[in-house]
Scaffold this motif. Structure first.
Motif, PDB file in Angstrom:
ATOM      1  N   GLU A 131       0.834  -1.206   0.000  1.00  0.00           N
ATOM      2  CA  GLU A 131       0.000   0.000   0.000  1.00  0.00           C
ATOM      3  C   GLU A 131       0.866   1.252   0.000  1.00  0.00           C
ATOM      4  N   SER A 132       1.755   1.304  -0.966  1.00  0.00           N
ATOM      5  CA  SER A 132       2.694   2.414  -1.109  1.00  0.00           C
ATOM      6  C   SER A 132       2.383   3.188  -2.379  1.00  0.00           C
ATOM      7  N   GLU A 133       2.926   4.403  -2.453  1.00  0.00           N
ATOM      8  CA  GLU A 133       2.890   5.134  -3.711  1.00  0.00           C
ATOM      9  C   GLU A 133       3.869   4.469  -4.681  1.00  0.00           C
ATOM     10  N   LEU A 134       3.580   4.549  -5.967  1.00  0.00           N
ATOM     11  CA  LEU A 134       4.422   3.890  -6.962  1.00  0.00           C
ATOM     12  C   LEU A 134       5.805   4.524  -7.118  1.00  0.00           C
ATOM     13  N   PRO A 135       5.934   5.858  -7.199  1.00  0.00           N
ATOM     14  CA  PRO A 135       7.263   6.454  -7.458  1.00  0.00           C
ATOM     15  C   PRO A 135       8.353   6.037  -6.475  1.00  0.00           C
ATOM     16  N   PRO A 136       8.113   6.012  -5.153  1.00  0.00           N
ATOM     17  CA  PRO A 136       9.189   5.586  -4.246  1.00  0.00           C
ATOM     18  C   PRO A 136       9.619   4.136  -4.476  1.00  0.00           C
ATOM     19  N   PHE A 137       8.691   3.281  -4.854  1.00  0.00           N
ATOM     20  CA  PHE A 137       9.024   1.885  -5.135  1.00  0.00           C
ATOM     21  C   PHE A 137       9.917   1.790  -6.371  1.00  0.00           C
ATOM     22  N   LEU A 138       9.564   2.512  -7.427  1.00  0.00           N
ATOM     23  CA  LEU A 138      10.375   2.488  -8.636  1.00  0.00           C
ATOM     24  C   LEU A 138      11.772   3.029  -8.363  1.00  0.00           C
ATOM     25  N   GLU A 139      11.850   4.100  -7.592  1.00  0.00           N
ATOM     26  CA  GLU A 139      13.157   4.683  -7.263  1.00  0.00           C
ATOM     27  C   GLU A 139      14.008   3.709  -6.457  1.00  0.00           C
ATOM     28  N   ALA A 140      13.393   3.065  -5.464  1.00  0.00           N
ATOM     29  CA  ALA A 140      14.135   2.102  -4.640  1.00  0.00           C
ATOM     30  C   ALA A 140      14.623   0.925  -5.472  1.00  0.00           C
ATOM     31  N   SER A 141      13.839   0.496  -6.445  1.00  0.00           N
ATOM     32  CA  SER A 141      14.213  -0.638  -7.295  1.00  0.00           C
ATOM     33  C   SER A 141      15.402  -0.304  -8.174  1.00  0.00           C
ATOM     34  N   ILE A 142      15.379   0.871  -8.807  1.00  0.00           N
ATOM     35  CA  ILE A 142      16.493   1.281  -9.668  1.00  0.00           C
ATOM     36  C   ILE A 142      17.740   1.551  -8.842  1.00  0.00           C
ATOM     37  N   ASN A 143      17.573   2.159  -7.666  1.00  0.00           N
ATOM     38  CA  ASN A 143      18.720   2.401  -6.783  1.00  0.00           C
ATOM     39  C   ASN A 143      19.390   1.093  -6.375  1.00  0.00           C
ATOM     40  N   MET A 144      18.585   0.073  -6.109  1.00  0.00           N
ATOM     41  CA  MET A 144      19.111  -1.235  -5.712  1.00  0.00           C
ATOM     42  C   MET A 144      20.016  -1.799  -6.811  1.00  0.00           C
ATOM     43  N   VAL A 145      19.579  -1.685  -8.063  1.00  0.00           N
ATOM     44  CA  VAL A 145      20.356  -2.203  -9.192  1.00  0.00           C
ATOM     45  C   VAL A 145      21.678  -1.444  -9.346  1.00  0.00           C
ATOM     46  N   ALA A 146      21.583  -0.121  -9.364  1.00  0.00           N
ATOM     47  CA  ALA A 146      22.782   0.690  -9.567  1.00  0.00           C
ATOM     48  C   ALA A 146      23.791   0.490  -8.444  1.00  0.00           C
ATOM     49  N   LYS A 147      23.311   0.416  -7.229  1.00  0.00           N
ATOM     50  CA  LYS A 147      24.221   0.235  -6.081  1.00  0.00           C
ATOM     51  C   LYS A 147      24.956  -1.100  -6.183  1.00  0.00           C
ATOM     52  N   GLU A 148      24.254  -2.146  -6.591  1.00  0.00           N
ATOM     53  CA  GLU A 148      24.865  -3.466  -6.710  1.00  0.00           C
ATOM     54  C   GLU A 148      25.891  -3.505  -7.842  1.00  0.00           C
ATOM     55  N   LEU A 149      25.536  -2.948  -8.976  1.00  0.00           N
ATOM     56  CA  LEU A 149      26.458  -2.961 -10.118  1.00  0.00           C
ATOM     57  C   LEU A 149      27.670  -2.074  -9.853  1.00  0.00           C
ATOM     58  N   ALA A 150      27.457  -0.926  -9.256  1.00  0.00           N
ATOM     59  CA  ALA A 150      28.569  -0.025  -8.967  1.00  0.00           C
ATOM     60  C   ALA A 150      29.503  -0.615  -7.916  1.00  0.00           C
ATOM     61  N   GLY A 151      28.949  -1.484  -7.062  1.00  0.00           N
ATOM     62  CA  GLY A 151      29.762  -2.097  -6.016  1.00  0.00           C
ATOM     63  C   GLY A 151      30.715  -3.138  -6.550  1.00  0.00           C
TER      64      GLY A 151
END
Length: 256
Positions: free
Chosen positions: A236-256
């Motif tokens: 029961e969340s707004e969509l934009p924060p979920f999308l942002e968290a998902s993309i951040n997760m990918v970038a953080k993992e790849l950059a690591g």
């Protein structure tokens, strides 16, 4: 010899060279407002630092915070966009806008990151394949392609801000036979990996989104890359924060 073979096995098959990592474009209202210009420099520097590191928390580093207070670009220029007239698919017309194009010194930015002990994410970055399945309020499920819808545009904007190459499946007959909406909804990881093999990337992001009548969502993101899957889940969340968290997760993992 074994180590060399292992590196070859794990090397992503497709990668993109990201350009413009030291530049950012910021929308402004005037060419003459010095305070707005200084603020645009800071905003542009934040964007550049996040693109270069793949991590939003880069901006929390005290050394970075101090540098942002006095952001000085190598060069800048104003650019205006012409008025776009109304068409059958775009009503009303799009108003003209003004942006400031800001470029920073590669040497100075890299020196700043070195002083903050923050690693630089190389510009040659693996493509990330994005699968999205959405269930609407009526209960119908469908795969979401890159067809200019709001969610796809939001995801692409978020990925661009992080310098993350994002690709979408073609969703042709081959894709539809290999991975049905129900299979993706059930997060069948073996089936997802098999369907993704034609795109030759081992970086895969899967999103399942249940739209609620109130406009909120119940959603889950699973990221597949080399090791244990990573996840983001919201209720029961707004969509934009979920999308942002998902993309951040990918970038953080790849950059690591």
């Amino acid at each position: 010899m074994v180590a060399g073979l292992s590196a070859l096995i794990w090397q992503p098959l497709l990668a993109a060279e990201i350009n413009g990592l030291y530049q950012a474009s910021i929308t402004v209202t005037s060419r003459d407002d010095l305070r707005e210009r200084e603020q645009a420099f800071k905003t542009a520097m934040r964007k550049v630092l996040v693109k270069l590191t793949g991590r939003v928390d880069t901006l929390d580093n005290p050394i970075i915070t101090r540098a942002l207070a006095n952001a000085q670009p190598e060069s800048f220029a104003y650019r205006s966009t012409a008025l776009v007239p109304a068409t059958e698919t775009q009503i009303p017309a799009t108003a003209a806008s003004l942006a400031i194009e800001v470029s920073f010194s590669q040497t100075q930015i890299q020196s700043l990151l070195d002083s903050a002990a923050i690693p630089l994410w190389p510009s040659n970055r693996p493509d990330t394949l994005l699968w999205v399945v959405v269930q609407d309020e009526s209960g119908e499920r469908a795969l979401l392609g890159n067809s200019g819808n709001d969610m796809s545009r939001s995801l692409q904007t978020l990925a661009t801000d992080l310098g993350l190459p994002l690709i979408s499946p073609i969703l042709d007959l081959q894709d539809q036979l290999a991975l049905r909406a129900e299979t993706l909804w059930n997060m069948d990881l073996d089936a997802i990996r098999a369907a993704s093999s034609r795109y030759q990337t081992d970086s895969i992001l899967v999103l399942k989104v249940l739209r609620l009548f109130g406009g909120q969502v119940i959603a889950r993101a699973v990221y597949l890359f080399r090791g244990q899957p990573l996840e983001v889940e919201v209720f029961e969340s707004e969509l934009p924060p979920f999308l942002e968290a998902s993309i951040n997760m990918v970038a953080k993992e790849l950059a690591g």
